[in-house]
Design a protein around this motif. Sequence first.
Motif: not given
Length: 82
Positions: A20-23, A25-31, A76-77
């Motif tokens: 859920s946190a990864a989904e 995260s704007p930085s995860v989405k961007n990467a 980071r988490m």
Amino acid sequence: MELNDKAKEASRKLSDAVNSAAEESPSVKNAIRQLREIGYEPRLTLQLELAPFPAAEEGEAPETDFTEADLKALRRMLIRAR
């Protein structure tokens, strides 16, 4: 090590929380978007290793030995280690 039902449920909850946190995260989405733009489909694997804490005195927190890399990953988490 065979996990009991409480450990299995807690592991599932951790997995759900990390996903859920990864989904969100704007930085995860961007990467992910950047990797897809250059022709790659990312597959991220997180490995969870469980080990029982050594017995601690009543009311005393068990000792943990985190490396600097461990602490950086936890930060980071958004997880604070004591």
